[in-house]
Write a protein that holds these residues in place. Structure first.
Motif, PDB file in Angstrom:
ATOM      1  N   ALA A  96       0.825  -1.207   0.000  1.00 30.89           N
ATOM      2  CA  ALA A  96       0.000   0.000   0.000  1.00 30.89           C
ATOM      3  C   ALA A  96       0.856   1.252   0.000  1.00 30.89           C
ATOM      4  CB  ALA A  96      -0.934  -0.014   1.203  1.00 30.89           C
ATOM      5  N   LYS A  97       2.067   1.171   0.527  1.00 33.79           N
ATOM      6  CA  LYS A  97       2.970   2.321   0.571  1.00 33.79           C
ATOM      7  C   LYS A  97       3.876   2.398  -0.653  1.00 33.79           C
ATOM      8  CE  LYS A  97       3.180   2.222   5.651  1.00 33.79           C
ATOM      9  NZ  LYS A  97       4.083   2.048   6.833  1.00 33.79           N
ATOM     10  N   ASP A  98       3.784   1.413  -1.528  1.00 37.95           N
ATOM     11  CA  ASP A  98       4.641   1.361  -2.712  1.00 37.95           C
ATOM     12  C   ASP A  98       3.979   2.156  -3.827  1.00 37.95           C
ATOM     13  OD1 ASP A  98       6.175   0.686  -4.957  1.00 37.95           O
ATOM     14  OD2 ASP A  98       6.573  -1.340  -4.209  1.00 37.95           O
ATOM     15  N   GLY A  99       4.564   3.270  -4.200  1.00 30.67           N
ATOM     16  CA  GLY A  99       3.974   4.160  -5.188  1.00 30.67           C
ATOM     17  C   GLY A  99       3.910   3.594  -6.590  1.00 30.67           C
ATOM     18  N   ARG A 100       4.481   2.408  -6.807  1.00 30.99           N
ATOM     19  CA  ARG A 100       4.440   1.828  -8.147  1.00 30.99           C
ATOM     20  C   ARG A 100       3.100   1.164  -8.452  1.00 30.99           C
ATOM     21  NH1 ARG A 100       9.815  -1.756  -7.876  1.00 30.99           N
ATOM     22  NH2 ARG A 100       8.881  -2.160  -5.823  1.00 30.99           N
ATOM     23  N   PHE A 101       2.233   1.004  -7.442  1.00 31.25           N
ATOM     24  CA  PHE A 101       0.920   0.402  -7.643  1.00 31.25           C
ATOM     25  C   PHE A 101      -0.136   1.484  -7.807  1.00 31.25           C
ATOM     26  CE2 PHE A 101       3.238  -2.896  -5.283  1.00 31.25           C
ATOM     27  CZ  PHE A 101       3.007  -3.993  -6.096  1.00 31.25           C
ATOM     28  N   VAL A 102      -0.950   1.360  -8.851  1.00 31.77           N
ATOM     29  CA  VAL A 102      -2.091   2.251  -9.057  1.00 31.77           C
ATOM     30  C   VAL A 102      -3.328   1.376  -9.267  1.00 31.77           C
ATOM     31  CG1 VAL A 102      -0.706   4.108 -10.050  1.00 31.77           C
ATOM     32  CG2 VAL A 102      -1.673   2.369 -11.549  1.00 31.77           C
ATOM     33  N   PHE A 103      -4.507   2.004  -9.157  1.00 30.14           N
ATOM     34  CA  PHE A 103      -5.748   1.234  -9.185  1.00 30.14           C
ATOM     35  C   PHE A 103      -6.697   1.808 -10.217  1.00 30.14           C
ATOM     36  CE2 PHE A 103      -3.762   0.965  -5.091  1.00 30.14           C
ATOM     37  CZ  PHE A 103      -3.790  -0.391  -4.828  1.00 30.14           C
ATOM     38  N   ASP A 104      -7.432   0.939 -10.872  1.00 27.57           N
ATOM     39  CA  ASP A 104      -8.369   1.347 -11.905  1.00 27.57           C
ATOM     40  C   ASP A 104      -9.522   0.349 -11.862  1.00 27.57           C
ATOM     41  OD1 ASP A 104      -9.734   2.209 -14.128  1.00 27.57           O
ATOM     42  OD2 ASP A 104      -7.922   2.531 -15.309  1.00 27.57           O
TER      43      ASP A 104
END
Length: 640
Positions: free
Chosen positions: A194-202
């Motif tokens: 959750a703290k890893d900025g490489r993950f995004v959500f769509d």
């Protein structure tokens, strides 16, 4: 005393060698070296009836049964040997290997535990055990950001987090991941992710901002740490897409799913298509279909080059088996015109009658068949009567009184006959498939298909032919599925589904007449009796045509009834010489088969008996050699 013992041993060895030479064991060795297993077994059994105490020859007999595919007989022979020599540890190890190969892994491990080798911790067996294969390191590659699309539809949070953790553990770090699907939000990730900025959500649609390479996977897929490195290396040189092997949970056990080289006709019927696909650019898609590996690869194969990395680079929680059909009946196009069927024969009128009857009775359009029987010097009165009866029913007889030359007989029958489809068939066959002629028309109408081969069964319903693999046995071509049960499916169902093959047997081979003319027919000068079908398929494949194994065409085969098996010294020498010519003509190509994943390990005739680890160079060599290329663009080997 030492000299006396040495003298006694030397005398015993000489006596044993003489007995083996006089009573058939040496003949068995020679037949076995040429893969004439029935002949070798007969010689060994004759010898052992006279010298039953020779454990060495008994082991050779067991290994010959094993190489021929008769594992039950091999096991029985070795158990008999162990009963007479229970102290001989090597017998236990060989028996354990064969038990494992036959599927009795528990019995094999129990047997090994009784041996001194097992108690000393030495790995003397070749029994395959579960566990990760050691993948070699990826070669140098161009570092560029990869966008990873992860479909979270219908999965639990722990399954998704297994995928997320595998991404974070990649050796290659320059990536971004879009987690896509209903309910996609940061709340489903573990604290670290959750703290890893490489993950995004769509949650509703795929991001419009994808650029560069795109990796598509489903949640639950766990990537090996070297996965992205290998995929990026393979994507160089203008390649459109890359896929790798994976392991899948089948019946609560992770099983390797080893793919063949890229080909649209293999992909079409593959029950477990690749689970990990890397695309050069983003794809325009709708809905959840963007994660359908089959669709993505189909598109890539249509527009450019696709590579396969033959390494298990991921694990998936389910097999994701896709229902496919092996029937060409869904393919509406057909090659029109008449079908020419050519059948060489010499005597054996009864089996010829069976073949002709089955061909006509099971054809959907008997009136479109032109059958030519090439009579190669029949003398038997009953055979001549059969030929005369079929001649009155419209079957043509072409008399050729000359030494048997399969290639020459078939070439001669083609001369001056313009039918657009040609079927070459042995006389000792029986067609089992209704509407076989319609299937042939539809199969040959498929894109780039030039030659079609059938599934052949022995009279006992075991498989005699499910395609031919180059380099399958001692570096020579070998029939796939040889002697397995009729219901056995093979890895990725390859024995029961339509798929590309490197070669198929001439015992039943259908082709476009234009392909026959383009390739130049069969080579009657170099391959009079054997290897002619393999050589023809290699030449057709080198010009860009697809060779197709089609199990919807099934025949029963009584092999070599007209000319007999190669069971004399002259026949064996001829067969060996023709094989030597084939290997000399095609060089490395004769030992390389793009339809069989190089991680498979062979044991005798069992081509898929275990797995082996590959080096970095072997992986690179396969990926480059087997990359898909446009039709007609294949390199043609020099025919020396």
């Amino acid at each position: 005393m030492l000299r006396l013992r040495r003298f006694i041993k030397a005398w015993g060895d000489r006596r044993l060698a003489v007995n083996r030479r006089l009573h058939g064991a040496t003949d068995g060795d020679e037949a076995r070296a040429l893969n004439y297993w029935t002949c070798a077994i007969s010689h060994y059994e004759r010898y052992l009836s006279r010298v039953p105490s020779d454990i060495g020859v008994r082991v050779r007999l067991a290994n010959t049964f094993r190489e021929s595919g008769d594992l039950n007989s091999a096991i029985a022979v070795l158990r008999e040997a162990m009963a007479s020599r229970p102290e001989k540890q090597s017998l236990r190890i060989i028996l354990a290997e064969i038990l494992d190969e036959a599927g009795f892994t528990g019995d094999a491990l129990e047997l090994l535990a009784q041996t001194q080798h097992a108690s000393n911790g030495k790995d003397e067996s070749r029994i395959a055990v579960e566990g990760d294969q050691n993948n070699p390191p990826a070669p140098e590659y161009e570092a560029r950001q990869v966008h990873i699309l992860v479909n979270v539809a219908d999965v639990s949070d722990p399954i998704l987090n297994a995928t997320v953790e595998s991404l974070q553990n990649q050796d290659f770090k320059s990536w971004r991941a879009t987690i896509w699907g209903e309910g996609a939000n940061a709340g489903i990730l573990n604290e670290s992710a959750a703290k890893d900025g490489r993950f995004v959500f769509d949650a509703e649609r795929v991001s419009d901002h994808l650029s560069g390479p795109v990796l598509i996977i489903r949640a639950g897929t766990v990537l090996r740490r070297e996965c992205l490195g290998w995929m990026l290396w393979a994507l160089e040189d203008g390649v459109e897409a890359v896929y790798a092997d994976h392991e899948a949970n089948i019946a609560d056990k992770f099983v390797p799913v080893l793919q063949s080289s890229p080909h649209p006709l293999d992909l079409e019927t593959n029950p477990m298509p690749p689970a990990v696909v890397l695309l050069r650019e983003r794809v325009e898609v709708l809905g959840s279909n963007f994660l359908d590996a089959r669709m993505c690869l189909e598109g890539a194969l249509q527009c450019g080059t696709v590579r396969h990395v033959p390494l298990v680079l991921a694990s998936v929680p389910t097999s994701n088996t896709v229902a496919v059909t092996s029937s060409a009946s869904t393919e509406q196009r057909e090659v029109g015109g008449r079908i020419l069927v050519i059948i060489p024969t010499r005597d054996e009128g009864a089996v010829l009658d069976v073949m002709l009857t089955s061909l006509f009775e099971r054809a959907s359009d008997r009136g479109a068949l032109d059958v030519v029987v090439v009579d190669n010097g029949s003398q038997d009165v009953s055979t001549l009567s059969v030929l005369d009866r079929w001649r009155q029913r419209g079957v043509e007889t072409l008399r050729r009184d000359e030494p048997f030359n399969w290639s020459s007989l078939n070439n001669a029958a083609c001369e001056g006959r313009p039918q657009p489809i040609v079927v070459f068939a042995n006389n000792d066959m029986e067609m089992l498939s209704d509407g076989w002629d319609l299937e042939v028309r539809r199969l040959l109408a498929m894109d780039n298909v030039g030659v079609v081969g059938a599934r052949l069964l022995y009279p006992n319903d075991r498989v005699q032919h499910a395609g031919i693999v180059m380099g399958g046995f001692n570096g020579e071509p070998l029939h796939e599925g040889l002697r397995v049960g009729r219901d056995e499916r093979g890895p990725l169902d390859r024995w029961v589904r339509r798929r590309p093959a490197t070669a198929v047997t001439g015992a039943f081979m259908a082709m476009r007449r234009s392909v026959f003319d383009q390739v130049g027919g069969f080579d009657a000068e170099n391959f009079a009796v054997s290897c002619n079908d393999v050589d023809f398929c290699l030449r057709a494949g080198a010009t860009g045509w697809t060779i197709l194994y089609a199990p919807e065409l099934v025949l029963r085969h009584h092999e070599s009834l007209s000319r007999g098996h190669a069971n004399t010294e002259s026949k064996q020498q001829r067969a060996a010489e023709e094989m030597r010519r084939l290997l000399a003509r095609w060089g490395a190509r004769a030992r390389f088969d793009p339809t069989r994943n190089p991680q498979w390990e062979a044991r005798g005739i069992r081509l898929f008996a275990g797995m082996r680890s590959l080096t970095t160079e072997e992986v690179m060599d396969w990926a480059i050699k087997t990359e898909s290329r446009p039709f007609g663009q294949l390199e043609t080997p020099t025919l020396a």
